[in-house]
Design an enzyme around this catalytic site. Structure first.
Site, PDB file in Angstrom:
ATOM      1  N   GLU A  29       0.839  -1.188   0.000  1.00 50.62           N
ATOM      2  CA  GLU A  29       0.000   0.000   0.000  1.00 50.62           C
ATOM      3  C   GLU A  29       0.877   1.242   0.000  1.00 50.62           C
ATOM      4  O   GLU A  29       1.770   1.374   0.838  1.00 50.62           O
ATOM      5  CB  GLU A  29      -0.904  -0.015   1.244  1.00 50.62           C
ATOM      6  CG  GLU A  29      -1.868  -1.189   1.209  1.00 50.62           C
ATOM      7  CD  GLU A  29      -2.295  -1.646   2.594  1.00 50.62           C
ATOM      8  OE1 GLU A  29      -2.187  -0.858   3.550  1.00 50.62           O
ATOM      9  OE2 GLU A  29      -2.724  -2.817   2.711  1.00 50.62           O
ATOM     10  N   PHE A  48       2.397  -1.697   8.942  1.00 50.38           N
ATOM     11  CA  PHE A  48       2.613  -1.810  10.386  1.00 50.38           C
ATOM     12  C   PHE A  48       2.597  -3.285  10.768  1.00 50.38           C
ATOM     13  O   PHE A  48       1.767  -4.039  10.280  1.00 50.38           O
ATOM     14  CB  PHE A  48       1.524  -1.067  11.168  1.00 50.38           C
ATOM     15  CG  PHE A  48       1.681   0.430  11.115  1.00 50.38           C
ATOM     16  CD1 PHE A  48       2.330   1.124  12.138  1.00 50.38           C
ATOM     17  CD2 PHE A  48       1.203   1.158  10.029  1.00 50.38           C
ATOM     18  CE1 PHE A  48       2.498   2.501  12.076  1.00 50.38           C
ATOM     19  CE2 PHE A  48       1.368   2.540   9.963  1.00 50.38           C
ATOM     20  CZ  PHE A  48       2.022   3.211  10.991  1.00 50.38           C
ATOM     21  N   HIS A  92      -1.096   0.141  16.412  1.00 45.60           N
ATOM     22  CA  HIS A  92       0.000   0.541  15.523  1.00 45.60           C
ATOM     23  C   HIS A  92       1.339   0.540  16.254  1.00 45.60           C
ATOM     24  O   HIS A  92       2.241   1.274  15.879  1.00 45.60           O
ATOM     25  CB  HIS A  92      -0.244   1.951  14.951  1.00 45.60           C
ATOM     26  CG  HIS A  92      -1.190   1.987  13.789  1.00 45.60           C
ATOM     27  ND1 HIS A  92      -2.498   1.612  13.886  1.00 45.60           N
ATOM     28  CD2 HIS A  92      -1.016   2.351  12.490  1.00 45.60           C
ATOM     29  CE1 HIS A  92      -3.094   1.764  12.708  1.00 45.60           C
ATOM     30  NE2 HIS A  92      -2.213   2.202  11.848  1.00 45.60           N
ATOM     31  N   ASP A 139       1.494  -4.565  13.189  1.00 48.79           N
ATOM     32  CA  ASP A 139       0.198  -4.904  13.780  1.00 48.79           C
ATOM     33  C   ASP A 139      -0.722  -5.572  12.764  1.00 48.79           C
ATOM     34  O   ASP A 139      -1.676  -6.248  13.154  1.00 48.79           O
ATOM     35  CB  ASP A 139      -0.470  -3.635  14.289  1.00 48.79           C
ATOM     36  CG  ASP A 139       0.451  -2.800  15.159  1.00 48.79           C
ATOM     37  OD1 ASP A 139       0.220  -2.722  16.366  1.00 48.79           O
ATOM     38  OD2 ASP A 139       1.434  -2.230  14.639  1.00 48.79           O
ATOM     39  N   PHE A 140      -0.465  -5.338  11.485  1.00 44.95           N
ATOM     40  CA  PHE A 140      -1.343  -5.908  10.463  1.00 44.95           C
ATOM     41  C   PHE A 140      -0.958  -7.343  10.109  1.00 44.95           C
ATOM     42  O   PHE A 140      -1.592  -7.971   9.273  1.00 44.95           O
ATOM     43  CB  PHE A 140      -1.351  -5.036   9.201  1.00 44.95           C
ATOM     44  CG  PHE A 140      -1.586  -3.568   9.436  1.00 44.95           C
ATOM     45  CD1 PHE A 140      -2.226  -3.099  10.584  1.00 44.95           C
ATOM     46  CD2 PHE A 140      -1.169  -2.624   8.513  1.00 44.95           C
ATOM     47  CE1 PHE A 140      -2.427  -1.734  10.798  1.00 44.95           C
ATOM     48  CE2 PHE A 140      -1.367  -1.270   8.708  1.00 44.95           C
ATOM     49  CZ  PHE A 140      -1.995  -0.822   9.864  1.00 44.95           C
ATOM     50  N   GLU A 145      -4.272  -6.560   2.938  1.00 43.67           N
ATOM     51  CA  GLU A 145      -3.075  -7.272   3.376  1.00 43.67           C
ATOM     52  C   GLU A 145      -3.126  -8.772   3.090  1.00 43.67           C
ATOM     53  O   GLU A 145      -2.140  -9.343   2.588  1.00 43.67           O
ATOM     54  CB  GLU A 145      -2.799  -7.002   4.861  1.00 43.67           C
ATOM     55  CG  GLU A 145      -2.250  -5.609   5.165  1.00 43.67           C
ATOM     56  CD  GLU A 145      -3.309  -4.522   5.179  1.00 43.67           C
ATOM     57  OE1 GLU A 145      -4.500  -4.862   5.008  1.00 43.67           O
ATOM     58  OE2 GLU A 145      -2.958  -3.345   5.360  1.00 43.67           O
TER      59      GLU A 145
HETATM   60  C1  LIG Z   1      -5.574  -2.929   7.763  1.00 44.83           C
HETATM   61  C2  LIG Z   1      -4.890  -1.613   7.611  1.00 44.83           C
HETATM   62  N1  LIG Z   1      -4.084  -1.417   6.567  1.00 44.83           N
HETATM   63  C3  LIG Z   1      -3.459  -0.248   6.414  1.00 44.83           C
HETATM   64  C4  LIG Z   1      -3.628   0.754   7.315  1.00 44.83           C
HETATM   65  C5  LIG Z   1      -2.899   2.082   7.143  1.00 44.83           C
HETATM   66  N2  LIG Z   1      -3.892   3.093   6.738  1.00 44.83           N
HETATM   67  C6  LIG Z   1      -4.451   3.912   7.636  1.00 44.83           C
HETATM   68  S1  LIG Z   1      -5.643   4.890   6.973  1.00 44.83           S
HETATM   69  C7  LIG Z   1      -5.374   4.232   5.434  1.00 44.83           C
HETATM   70  C8  LIG Z   1      -6.165   4.702   4.265  1.00 44.83           C
HETATM   71  C9  LIG Z   1      -7.600   4.512   4.493  1.00 44.83           C
HETATM   72  O1  LIG Z   1      -8.309   4.997   3.408  1.00 44.83           O
HETATM   73  P1  LIG Z   1      -9.869   5.145   3.527  1.00 44.83           P
HETATM   74  O2  LIG Z   1     -10.440   3.868   4.074  1.00 44.83           O
HETATM   75  O3  LIG Z   1     -10.373   5.584   2.218  1.00 44.83           O
HETATM   76  O4  LIG Z   1     -10.111   6.233   4.642  1.00 44.83           O
HETATM   77  P2  LIG Z   1      -9.716   7.772   4.610  1.00 44.83           P
HETATM   78  O5  LIG Z   1      -8.377   7.880   5.247  1.00 44.83           O
HETATM   79  O6  LIG Z   1      -9.726   8.219   3.204  1.00 44.83           O
HETATM   80  O7  LIG Z   1     -10.766   8.429   5.423  1.00 44.83           O
HETATM   81  C10 LIG Z   1      -4.378   3.251   5.483  1.00 44.83           C
HETATM   82  C11 LIG Z   1      -3.915   2.483   4.329  1.00 44.83           C
HETATM   83  C12 LIG Z   1      -4.456   0.499   8.415  1.00 44.83           C
HETATM   84  N3  LIG Z   1      -4.643   1.409   9.376  1.00 44.83           N
HETATM   85  N4  LIG Z   1      -5.094  -0.672   8.524  1.00 44.83           N
END
Ligand SMILES: Cc1ncc(C[n+]2csc(CCOP(=O)(O)OP(=O)(O)O)c2C)c(N)n1
Ligand SMILES: Cc1ncc(C[n+]2csc(CCOP(=O)(O)OP(=O)(O)O)c2C)c(N)n1
Ligand SMILES: [Mg+2]
Ligand SMILES: [Mg+2]
Lengths: 324, 335, 324, 335
Positions: free
Chosen positions: D37, D91, D137, D93-94, D68
């Site tokens: 990602e 992270f 995290h 954590d994932f 993931e």
């Molecule tokens: C399972 C997981 N993968 C990756 C992340 C890292 N991460 C945090 S927010 C985000 C993007 C989320 O996008 P969206 O769901 O569209 O929400 P937005 O931030 O646009 O409100 C990512 C990849 C995470 N927190 N959890």
């Protein structure tokens, strides 16, 4: 098995008979596996493919040897359809040294690398990622091979499938998702646990989906050929829903099953929708059927005998192949 | 041994004991329900839940799609909003699929919310090899969940403990993961007629002895007991300690036994490296250091994926013979 | 906030102004959170909801206090819309004892049990199960409460969502899935990672899906009201795709972002599609807007001051609340 | 210390060292690719991959959906069919989400197939707390994967090791999980100008000493080194041993140091119970038993979900002060 261009009216007779032979071999294999279980000669349990032969054979007949498949806990049919040797398969089922996995995998993990079978999988839906990754490498490495992902309709419950279909669609990967809908997830009717529609699950990702009669080997072959053509041409993934039926219980030990599946439902499928009978009829293959049946049964019986006599691995092999 | 002799008991299989625990809790508390694959009419592939749907109906014994993460998430949400779900994860190997819901969500709900939310969720699953089920249906992954703060983890060995701990788990306001060895379902043992619970966090001395302590989990208790019999014939007196729960862990009982005997073997069916046996060994090696006459020895599953072939699979698990040999070497009787 | 029956032409003025006030409060909260970060008074990072206010407020205005929501890493808006106290929220953002989580959760984990907020979640899509389970209990316990699951369009990548939508559809659970499509998954355009269509992802499970203008609070309110009505009546789940936009970076530290998002795209949304401006215009709320703005800004400023002065938890609290 | 002084080096941050390793391997072998990602233009949130997509293009530095499990599965399939994917899991954590693909699939592919299939897959992820990122995290979950036979696990502490181990991981024919402490990305250290690899399975003595052995993993090496400095002032000579990889584990080097000093502290940032520290402690407690003058002590993360508030979070991690206090108590200098 060589590829033949499908004519709308069916397949050429040579291919049809080859498919018939494979289907007979699967049926014979499963009958013998069942017997090995019943006579307590096979360790553990196994899931028989009988009744679903047209799916594996129809699909794999449209593939090249270098095309890959991933298979399931109900994987013997896929394995044979992709060209595996039944003696080595029986060796694996019996935990023998000469098995495809040197006895380490058993029925649920047979892999046949040379023929492009990346392995059965005991995690429902567990190979969806692997199959999609095989499509990824096919494209990244500039080949035109395709990847087939076999799974039961129960795997529609696993989120992984949706994750990888999304990627396959985005990246136009040459993957064919083949859903074998045999109406039951173990002991539960799929309708009780499956909302909406099955093709809709793929179409949501922009993947074309087709409903296919999984008892009709020719129909499966044709639908697969179209998907293969599309995939090789860079058109991306396809999804086939093959309506089919397993004749036996969920596994060989599932004998008293009237509580979830009516006896006459089983009987109807066996009598009216048997894929071998249907293909033989279509090919008008009365004599050949008998000959093929005899040949196949002899081959399978010899394979069983061979496997029963084959040696177990040496116990010291237990620590081998943890790492490559 | 906590299986009491003063009260009226019957012999039950572990499977029956688990079934009773569920039935009693389903009867007692209308917010309890069971969720899982093939749990209703089929009563699970192991038939452990046979009869429950007939008594409690399909709204409380709920057949689900094959969606372990989803099932666990749904159960967690129900737990956070007034219910006490018992999730059935058919094979412990499928914990791989639910670790996010269990470790990142359920385990942390109470703490992250500063104590305002609760997750009274029970996950029942299996462990144990030698069923000829190969690498993806034979693992013993209890060390993973025991490593996660906020989870309680039970590894009962007897029908008595299995019933009593499961009832405690269901009543507990925290997420609890209960492991049953799938090879133990037909194991029989006395279970009281009357209601009882086994508290989470209390070890049980399954056999008293003087020379060597064998700390054994789940079905390894039987391996230890069999070894103890054999060792008695050799003049070695073995104490078998069953932690019964890994988290919380009754370190006091373990260390007390180790101090008494001065020689300790830990037997656990998880892979040996980074397994539960490491924690148990580290705890006694530190806590009983000044009393130990020999290094603490560990017997876990071999560090290989569990192979299918019986001749190979049988090599991977701790056996009474290996426990005996290890004990004899500890007391200096043989190599 | 009381529920009002939506008239096709919009909402009644009282409700409209109440929504405006909530939206202003969210905007003011986020501006202050940003400032706390920039002045190094807030530990860690936080994800601002500015620009998306109409979604949280439109949805939550159609809910009762006992209805539950689950929220995301970008959760302040949901929290305020569901009725949380901003002083306790700031306390949480600063890791103070009086925070909603006694400082243990921080921005990404605020939960407000009394108002039915089951918590923000730092795992993308991580609360889809929880929200569906809250719908399960609502039905099983015989209540008519509903459960709302907020998630960004990035969560469409997580398989869990499909698993639980299947169950919600099968069991007709009172769940409303609210997809906040703000066009970006962190630093990646959602179009690059999202195949097919978003509504199709729900429709595949037989869940009705609606595209909603997420900058129009009234439209969101009305769509939600319809979904709530259906859910309370036992009609099962719904899915809303709310088209919206975040004004700031992915988190407060995401300043130089032109490489993934054009400045003038940002400007266009701010100037032409601001949800507060749009609602104020619709309500013709010139005077009230100023008054509400002043009130809200004063409340939020006081909350910040309160939180800055509030004590940290005692270090000994670190071992509290591991177990209930 | 294996960071060599004879060769020409530059100071790099750990982030730069990782970036170099990836760039070199991407250049060297066309079957290597990166999947994750926000790995392309964004170069990950930690910017560790900055510039790679510019050199290698979006077909080899692939931005993915937030999936993931799916990403890991796709990478595994590609690995089984001729490629060498490097999966970026933002992270640690994932890991909760990918345990099935990692533990049930990748780890077992080679063994289950009797050696016929291979899974040369690298998973890069993070560990470590104190970033004020709260419970989901901040975890250090390396013990989970170290427990799975068939996986190799790296926990580098220096830019030198991070680069050299990552290159070995990518070239390895097995699935390897590499953990980088997210708080260490700006940590600097010498990295050779010329190409090199660090073999997987070889520990490194980061500081030689006589009185106490501190076995420390990942960023805990710096905690140990800082403590060693302070202890030197108190007249206590500390040897700091960095296992560098948890699986395979270089037990020989660990045990040799323990035998030499007779006093051992294990410092690891995973939760203490059932953590990597348990295995490390158990290994030395058994292997150096007859040479130990005191019980092996463990310092892991506190057994609580990582809290957000700095005043709480700082309580949860091992610190130089705690290492110093523990070492002093071991040598009998204070309580
Ligand atoms: C399972 C997981 N993968 C990756 C992340 C890292 N991460 C945090 S927010 C985000 C993007 C989320 O996008 P969206 O769901 O569209 O929400 P937005 O931030 O646009 O409100 C990512 C990849 C995470 N927190 N959890
Ligand atoms: C993740 C996972 N969950 C549960 C199981 C147990 N299980 C094995 S086969 C099966 C049913 C599979 O149904 P389907 O996918 O339709 O395949 P079929 O058996 O009908 O061919 C189940 C639940 C499993 N192996 N993996
Ligand atoms: Mg099926
Ligand atoms: Mg978004």
């Amino acid at each position: 098995m060589t590829r033949t261009k499908a004519a709308p009216a069916g397949v050429d007779r040579g291919l049809g008979l080859a498919m018939l032979e494979r289907m007979l071999k699967i049926r014979a294999f499963e009958d013998n596996a069942n017997e090995l279980y019943r006579s307590a000669k096979m360790p553990g349990l196994t899931h028989l493919y009988s009744g679903e032969e047209a799916v594996a054979v129809g699909v794999c007949s449209a593939l090249r040897q270098d095309d890959t498949i991933t298979s399931t806990h109900r994987g013997h049919g896929h394995c044979i359809a992709k060209g595996a040797d039944v003696a080595r398969m029986f060796c694996e089922l019996l935990g023998k040294e000469e098995g495809y996995c040197r006895g380490k995998g058993g029925s649920m993990h047979i892999a046949d690398h040379a023929n492009g079978n990346l392995g059965a999988n005991a995690i429902v839906g567990g190979s969806a990622g692997i199959a999609t990754g095989s499509g990824f490498s096919a494209k990244a490495l500039g080949t035109d091979r395709v990847s087939v992902c076999f799974f039961g309709e129960g795997a529609l419950g696993q989120g992984l499938l949706y994750e990888v279909m999304n990627m396959a669609a985005l990246w136009k990967l040459p993957v064919i998702y083949v859903c074998e809908n045999n109406l039951y997830n173990e002991y539960t009717s799929y309708e009780e646990v499956t909302a909406g529609t099955i093709p809709g699950r793929a179409e949501a990702f922009g993947i074309p989906a087709a409903d296919v009669d999984g008892q009709d080997a020719v129909a499966v072959y044709e639908a697969t050929s179209r998907a293969v053509e599309r995939a090789r041409a860079g058109g991306g993934p396809s999804f086939l829903v093959c309506a089919t039926y397993r004749y036996h219980g969920h596994h060989v030990g599932d004998i008293d099953r009237a509580y979830y599946r009516a006896k006459d439902e089983e009987q109807r499928w066996r009598e009216e929708r048997d894929p071998i009978v249907l293909l033989a009829a279509r090919l008008d293959a009365g004599e050949e059927l008998k000959r093929l049946q005899a040949e196949v049964e002899a081959e399978v019986a010899a394979a069983v005998a061979y496997a029963l006599d084959a040696p177990y691995p040496d116990p010291s092999e237990v620590t081998e192949d943890v790492f490559a | 041994m906590s299986s009491p002799s003063a009260v009226a008991t019957r012999e039950l299989t572990l499977s029956q004991a688990v079934n009773e625990a569920l039935a009693e809790e389903l009867r007692r508390d209308p917010t309890v329900f069971v969720l899982g694959e093939d749990v209703a009419e089929a009563g699970t592939p192991f038939k452990v839940l046979a009869g429950l749907v007939e008594e409690f109906g399909p709204a409380r014994v709920v057949d689900t799609p094959i969606s372990e993460p989803g099932i666990t998430g749904v159960a967690l949400g129900a737990a956070m909003t007034g219910m006490r779900p018992v999730v059935d994860i058919m094979f412990g190997d499928f914990l791989t699929l639910i670790m996010d819901q269990v470790a990142n969500q359920a385990a942390k709900t109470h703490y992250m919310s500063g104590g305002s939310l609760k997750a009274p969720l029970t996950v029942r699953t299996t462990l144990g090899a030698t069923r000829r089920s190969a690498a993806q249906h034979s693992q013993s992954l209890h060390a993973w969940v025991a490593h996660v703060p906020g989870l309680k983890v039970c590894v009962p060995s007897t029908p008595y403990d299995a019933k009593g701990l499961l009832k405690s788990a269901i009543r507990d306001d925290n997420p609890v993961v209960v492991f049953e060895d799938k090879m133990m379902y037909q194991t029989r043992g006395p279970v009281p007629e009357d209601e009882y619970v086994v508290p989470i966090g209390v070890a049980d001395v399954k056999r008293a002895g003087e020379d060597v302590t064998v700390i054994a989990t789940s079905s390894m208790v039987y391996v230890a007991l069999e070894a103890a019999e054999a060792l008695e014939a050799e003049g070695v007196s073995v104490e078998v300690v069953d932690p019964r729960t890994l988290a919380p862990l009754d370190t006091e009982t373990l260390i007390a036994s180790a101090r008494k005997t001065g020689r300790v073997i830990v037997v656990d069916e998880g892979h040996q490296s980074y397994g539960a046996s490491a924690e148990l060994a580290a705890v006694v090696a530190e806590g009983a250091f000044w009393h130990l006459d020999a290094p603490v020895r560990r017997l876990g599953a071999m560090d290989v994926p569990i192979p299918f072939s019986p001749v190979l699979e049988d090599e991977t698990v701790p056996t009474p013979e290996r426990v005996v040999a290890t004990a004899l070497s500890l007391v200096g009787k043989k190599g």
